[in-house]
Design a protein around this motif. Structure first.
Motif, PDB file in Angstrom:
ATOM      1  N   LYS A 182      40.824  33.380  47.934  1.00 29.83           N
ATOM      2  CA  LYS A 182      41.918  32.415  48.067  1.00 29.83           C
ATOM      3  C   LYS A 182      43.036  32.676  47.080  1.00 29.83           C
ATOM      4  CE  LYS A 182      38.953  28.761  49.908  1.00 29.83           C
ATOM      5  NZ  LYS A 182      38.290  27.450  49.649  1.00 29.83           N
ATOM      6  N   VAL A 183      42.716  33.260  45.932  1.00 29.28           N
ATOM      7  CA  VAL A 183      43.747  33.535  44.908  1.00 29.28           C
ATOM      8  C   VAL A 183      44.001  35.032  44.776  1.00 29.28           C
ATOM      9  CG1 VAL A 183      43.322  31.421  43.633  1.00 29.28           C
ATOM     10  CG2 VAL A 183      41.961  33.462  43.104  1.00 29.28           C
ATOM     11  N   ALA A 184      43.629  35.797  45.826  1.00 29.44           N
ATOM     12  CA  ALA A 184      43.866  37.246  45.873  1.00 29.44           C
ATOM     13  C   ALA A 184      43.230  37.977  44.700  1.00 29.44           C
ATOM     14  CB  ALA A 184      45.367  37.539  45.925  1.00 29.44           C
ATOM     15  N   GLN A 185      42.051  37.525  44.283  1.00 27.36           N
ATOM     16  CA  GLN A 185      41.346  38.154  43.172  1.00 27.36           C
ATOM     17  C   GLN A 185      39.969  38.669  43.580  1.00 27.36           C
ATOM     18  OE1 GLN A 185      42.585  38.804  40.005  1.00 27.36           O
ATOM     19  NE2 GLN A 185      44.487  38.199  41.044  1.00 27.36           N
ATOM     20  N   LEU A 186      39.767  38.853  44.873  1.00 28.44           N
ATOM     21  CA  LEU A 186      38.490  39.383  45.361  1.00 28.44           C
ATOM     22  C   LEU A 186      38.480  40.895  45.192  1.00 28.44           C
ATOM     23  CD1 LEU A 186      35.785  38.999  46.848  1.00 28.44           C
ATOM     24  CD2 LEU A 186      37.038  39.235  49.001  1.00 28.44           C
ATOM     25  N   SER A 187      37.595  41.381  44.350  1.00 29.28           N
ATOM     26  CA  SER A 187      37.535  42.815  44.071  1.00 29.28           C
ATOM     27  C   SER A 187      36.289  43.411  44.713  1.00 29.28           C
ATOM     28  CB  SER A 187      37.520  43.063  42.557  1.00 29.28           C
ATOM     29  OG  SER A 187      37.519  44.448  42.287  1.00 29.28           O
ATOM     30  N   GLY A 188      36.477  44.230  45.744  1.00 33.08           N
ATOM     31  CA  GLY A 188      35.363  44.885  46.406  1.00 33.08           C
ATOM     32  C   GLY A 188      35.012  46.187  45.713  1.00 33.08           C
ATOM     33  N   PRO A 189      34.218  47.030  46.352  1.00 33.97           N
ATOM     34  CA  PRO A 189      33.757  48.276  45.725  1.00 33.97           C
ATOM     35  C   PRO A 189      34.869  49.279  45.459  1.00 33.97           C
ATOM     36  CG  PRO A 189      33.115  48.192  48.030  1.00 33.97           C
ATOM     37  CD  PRO A 189      33.641  46.831  47.692  1.00 33.97           C
ATOM     38  N   TYR A 190      36.052  49.097  46.074  1.00 30.45           N
ATOM     39  CA  TYR A 190      37.154  50.038  45.893  1.00 30.45           C
ATOM     40  C   TYR A 190      38.287  49.468  45.055  1.00 30.45           C
ATOM     41  CZ  TYR A 190      34.453  51.817  49.746  1.00 30.45           C
ATOM     42  OH  TYR A 190      33.396  52.233  50.532  1.00 30.45           O
ATOM     43  N   GLY A 191      38.050  48.306  44.429  1.00 33.77           N
ATOM     44  CA  GLY A 191      39.030  47.742  43.532  1.00 33.77           C
ATOM     45  C   GLY A 191      39.897  46.670  44.176  1.00 33.77           C
ATOM     46  N   LEU A 192      40.613  45.948  43.324  1.00 26.11           N
ATOM     47  CA  LEU A 192      41.413  44.804  43.767  1.00 26.11           C
ATOM     48  C   LEU A 192      42.537  45.211  44.707  1.00 26.11           C
ATOM     49  CD1 LEU A 192      41.927  41.761  43.522  1.00 26.11           C
ATOM     50  CD2 LEU A 192      43.330  42.243  41.501  1.00 26.11           C
ATOM     51  N   ASN A 193      43.218  46.319  44.404  1.00 26.15           N
ATOM     52  CA  ASN A 193      44.344  46.736  45.256  1.00 26.15           C
ATOM     53  C   ASN A 193      43.884  47.040  46.681  1.00 26.15           C
ATOM     54  OD1 ASN A 193      46.134  46.464  43.160  1.00 26.15           O
ATOM     55  ND2 ASN A 193      46.133  48.638  42.606  1.00 26.15           N
ATOM     56  N   ALA A 194      42.756  47.728  46.804  1.00 27.95           N
ATOM     57  CA  ALA A 194      42.247  48.061  48.138  1.00 27.95           C
ATOM     58  C   ALA A 194      41.858  46.801  48.896  1.00 27.95           C
ATOM     59  CB  ALA A 194      41.055  49.007  48.027  1.00 27.95           C
ATOM     60  N   THR A 195      41.204  45.867  48.205  1.00 31.87           N
ATOM     61  CA  THR A 195      40.792  44.628  48.857  1.00 31.87           C
ATOM     62  C   THR A 195      42.000  43.840  49.346  1.00 31.87           C
ATOM     63  OG1 THR A 195      38.843  44.523  47.430  1.00 31.87           O
ATOM     64  CG2 THR A 195      39.475  42.503  48.557  1.00 31.87           C
ATOM     65  N   ASN A 196      43.019  43.732  48.532  1.00 32.20           N
ATOM     66  CA  ASN A 196      44.208  42.992  48.941  1.00 32.20           C
ATOM     67  C   ASN A 196      44.971  43.711  50.048  1.00 32.20           C
ATOM     68  OD1 ASN A 196      43.839  40.758  47.299  1.00 32.20           O
ATOM     69  ND2 ASN A 196      44.943  41.661  45.573  1.00 32.20           N
ATOM     70  N   TYR A 197      44.899  45.035  50.058  1.00 27.91           N
ATOM     71  CA  TYR A 197      45.519  45.794  51.151  1.00 27.91           C
ATOM     72  C   TYR A 197      44.845  45.456  52.478  1.00 27.91           C
ATOM     73  CZ  TYR A 197      46.518  49.821  54.153  1.00 27.91           C
ATOM     74  OH  TYR A 197      46.883  50.631  55.218  1.00 27.91           O
ATOM     75  N   VAL A 198      43.515  45.465  52.497  1.00 33.81           N
ATOM     76  CA  VAL A 198      42.796  45.153  53.726  1.00 33.81           C
ATOM     77  C   VAL A 198      43.055  43.702  54.130  1.00 33.81           C
ATOM     78  CG1 VAL A 198      40.515  44.944  54.783  1.00 33.81           C
ATOM     79  CG2 VAL A 198      41.025  46.885  53.278  1.00 33.81           C
ATOM     80  N   ARG A 199      43.066  42.811  53.173  1.00 27.97           N
ATOM     81  CA  ARG A 199      43.360  41.408  53.468  1.00 27.97           C
ATOM     82  C   ARG A 199      44.734  41.274  54.112  1.00 27.97           C
ATOM     83  NH1 ARG A 199      43.839  36.418  49.047  1.00 27.97           N
ATOM     84  NH2 ARG A 199      45.917  35.847  49.701  1.00 27.97           N
TER      85      ARG A 199
END
Length: 380
Positions: free
Chosen positions: A157-174
């Motif tokens: 919800k606050v764009a701070q979900l960090s998956g196995p490839y890092g925060l930038n990758a997670t926000n890109y997919v989102r």
């Protein structure tokens, strides 16, 4: 297998069960010498021939000549588009357990007889890494409980979900899913990812998905409403029973590139990635959406670790899907940007597709592609 009238009436796959497309002529004879006297090779090759007969056209493009004959180039696509001339044998693909066979004794290097099929007769560069054994993952990772999911949803919800490839990758997919896939109240199939935290699944829930199902050889104990998992065998059983639902969308990031290479204990299959996306096509509704993230650069197979997708393999693995986010990609996506072999997918790179068939693809090309290079697939 017979079905009762009640099951047939409620079966969303009823129209797909009786399709028996003609096999391409080149599939009529065995791929390999039946007199092979090495036992493991004979077993492997017989399994692959069985797969090819069900796979049909999808597994019949293995040379530059065959590829060039099949491709269509839409002005609004980053790579060639391929469609099958005949209906896909979804009934065979969803029933054939050999597609997902496991084999921990993968040979290294790859058997020379298979190299032309992995490399598509020279269209794709072939490299061998140091042999990698199937990964072993702590079984504690295979529990997705309420506390975990709620915490990850809070981060999303606050764009701070960090998956196995890092925060930038997670926000890109989102961002890609939010812009293109319209997931609210939809049923989503996630391919792969059972061995990691469910970051893709959580993004889908955050964006309003009604149901998110993970398809993986690894079984997960899911303890959260709206989330579930199934193995290919369980999907096949549901299909045979007439209880498998059709999905509205497919999501996958950095999973399909491993399929058929033996990296995760799967048996060798040069068309493993193609069949994975074909199966997704088979279990989705007409006009379904797909986000697919794969290592992207020049076309390359690094046996037995992963594939890297250039314009050739991207077009082939997404047969019967049409890219719709061309404006967000450039020719630079298909270059080897990193000298150390790092893959752009890990930093965040994926494409958006619409499910099509040959007739829809031809209609789009005639009505939109030539005239403007842009088109809308809403409602297709």
């Amino acid at each position: 297998m017979s079905f009762s009238n009640k099951t047939s009436l409620n079966d969303p796959y009823a129209s797909r069960r009786n399709i028996s497309p003609p096999a391409p002529a080149e599939l009529a004879k065995p791929l390999f010498d039946e007199s092979e006297d090495v036992l493991w090779k004979r077993s492997l090759y017989r399994r692959l021939d069985k797969i090819r007969r069900v796979c049909g056209e999808l597994c019949a493009i293995n040379t530059p000549e065959e590829y060039n004959f099949k491709i269509q180039q839409f002005p609004a696509s980053s790579f060639p588009t391929l469609t099958t001339d005949h209906p896909v044998d979804c009934n065979g693909i969803l029933k054939l357990h050999e597609i997902d066979d496991l084999d921990s004794s993968v040979p290294f290097p790859a058997p020379p007889e298979l190299l032309p099929y992995y490399a598509m007769g020279g269209l794709i560069r072939m490299e061998h890494l140091a042999q990698k054994v199937p990964l072993k993952v702590n079984e504690e990772q295979f529990v997705w409980n309420e506390e975990m999911i709620e915490g990850m949803l809070g981060d999303a919800k606050v764009a701070q979900l960090s998956g196995p490839y890092g925060l930038n990758a997670t926000n890109y997919v989102r961002y890609k899913l939010r812009r293109y896939l319209y997931l609210k109240d939809r049923k989503v199939l996630v391919i792969g990812g059972a061995s990691a935290l469910p970051w893709l699944q959580v993004i889908c829930l955050y964006l309003g998905a009604q149901k998110v199902v993970t398809l993986d050889n690894l079984k997960v104990d899911v303890q959260y409403p709206g989330l579930s998992s199934m193995t290919p065998a369980e999907m096949s059983a549901k299909y045979k029973a007439g209880t498998l639902e059709l999905f509205d969308a497919v999501v996958s990031h950095s999973a399909v590139e491993h399929m058929g290479l033996g990296r995760f204990g799967d048996a060798l299959n040069p068309w493993g990635d193609i069949l994975s996306i074909a199966r997704a096509w088979c279990v989705t509704k007409s006009g379904a959406d797909m986000y697919l993230g794969l290592p992207t650069g020049t076309d390359l197979v690094k046996f037995n670790s992963h594939r890297q997708y250039g314009p050739v393999r991207w077009g082939l693995v997404t047969t019967n899907w049409l890219q719709v986010d061309h404006e967000e990609h450039t020719e630079g996506d298909f270059t080897d940007e990193f000298a150390d072999g790092a893959m752009k997918t890990f930093e965040g790179l994926g494409f958006i597709f619409k499910r099509i068939n040959r007739q829809i693809g031809q209609m789009i090309f005639e009505q939109y592609g030539i005239e403007s290079g842009k088109f809308s697939l809403v409602g297709v």
